[in-house]
Design a protein around this motif. Structure first.
Motif, short mmCIF file in Angstrom:
data_model
loop_
_atom_site.label_atom_id
_atom_site.label_comp_id
_atom_site.label_asym_id
_atom_site.label_seq_id
_atom_site.Cartn_x
_atom_site.Cartn_y
_atom_site.Cartn_z
N GLU A 3 2.70 5.82 -3.44
CA GLU A 3 3.73 6.56 -4.16
C GLU A 3 3.46 6.59 -5.66
N ARG A 4 3.09 5.44 -6.23
CA ARG A 4 2.86 5.37 -7.67
C ARG A 4 1.63 6.14 -8.11
N LEU A 5 0.58 6.07 -7.32
CA LEU A 5 -0.67 6.72 -7.71
C LEU A 5 -0.78 8.17 -7.23
N GLY A 6 0.15 8.59 -6.37
CA GLY A 6 0.12 9.96 -5.88
C GLY A 6 -1.00 10.22 -4.90
N LEU A 7 -1.38 9.21 -4.14
CA LEU A 7 -2.45 9.32 -3.15
C LEU A 7 -1.88 9.33 -1.75
N SER A 46 -3.17 7.04 3.78
CA SER A 46 -4.42 6.66 4.45
C SER A 46 -5.46 6.14 3.46
N VAL A 47 -5.46 6.63 2.24
CA VAL A 47 -6.41 6.17 1.23
C VAL A 47 -6.07 4.75 0.80
N THR A 48 -4.81 4.48 0.52
CA THR A 48 -4.44 3.14 0.06
C THR A 48 -4.46 2.12 1.19
N LEU A 49 -4.27 2.54 2.43
CA LEU A 49 -4.37 1.60 3.55
C LEU A 49 -5.80 1.10 3.73
N ALA A 50 -6.78 1.89 3.33
CA ALA A 50 -8.18 1.51 3.50
C ALA A 50 -8.72 0.70 2.34
N ARG A 51 -7.91 0.48 1.31
CA ARG A 51 -8.37 -0.27 0.14
C ARG A 51 -8.09 -1.76 0.29
N ARG A 52 -9.02 -2.58 -0.17
CA ARG A 52 -8.78 -4.02 -0.21
C ARG A 52 -7.71 -4.35 -1.23
N ARG A 90 0.81 -1.21 0.00
CA ARG A 90 0.00 0.00 0.00
C ARG A 90 0.85 1.27 0.00
N ARG A 91 2.03 1.21 0.61
CA ARG A 91 2.96 2.36 0.52
C ARG A 91 3.41 2.55 -0.93
N ALA A 138 -4.84 -2.48 -3.31
CA ALA A 138 -4.14 -1.21 -3.22
C ALA A 138 -4.16 -0.43 -4.53
N PHE A 139 -4.18 -1.11 -5.67
CA PHE A 139 -4.08 -0.44 -6.95
C PHE A 139 -5.42 -0.24 -7.65
N THR A 140 -6.53 -0.60 -7.02
CA THR A 140 -7.85 -0.37 -7.60
C THR A 140 -8.12 1.12 -7.58
N PRO A 141 -8.43 1.71 -8.72
CA PRO A 141 -8.55 3.17 -8.77
C PRO A 141 -9.73 3.75 -8.01
#
Length: 134
Positions: free
Chosen positions: A98-102, A105-111, A93-94, A113-116
């Protein structure tokens, strides 16, 4: 309505440094280090005290301002939230943040990590769109 609002569920407070967890504590100060306890949510399940890897994941989640709430069965209208359980999930998720520029906290809450887009991140509907014209 939220299940917790009517059933008197206790909030969980933790001290990550001492690896202690308290349920519904009125004292919000850790008895070990005298630091402020952090609210971890209603659905927090503390890892074993000697499990330093799991506590580092908990520290990462809480440092990002997330709590362990709204799991399936809560009864809230909000969608169930995912929280990572392993260091590998946090690493992925880290990398996604970095890759998505988010924010992390947003990517930690995703099932995934790369789902837009996830249900929690959708912008709220305008008031006029919420009403059914039929």
């Amino acid at each position: 309505m939220c299940y917790h609002a009517f059933n008197g569920a206790a909030r969980h407070y933790v001290c990550v440094g001492c690896r202690l967890s308290f349920k519904g504590s009125r004292r919000r100060i850790c008895p070990g280090c005298r630091e402020q306890l952090v609210h971890a949510g209603y659905d927090f399940a503390a890892p074993r005290r000697r499990d330093t890897k799991a506590w580092s994941v908990v520290a990462t989640v809480l440092a990002e301002g997330l709590t362990y709430d709204h799991r399936p069965g809560c009864g809230c209208s909000r969608a169930p939230s995912f929280r990572p359980r392993t260091k590998a999930q946090v690493r992925v998720r880290r990398r996604a943040a970095e890759r998505l520029g988010l924010p992390l906290s947003v990517t930690l809450a995703r099932r995934d990590a790369f789902t837009p887009e996830s249900r929690d991140e959708r912008p709220p509907l305008p008031v006029a769109a919420k009403r059914d014209p039929a």
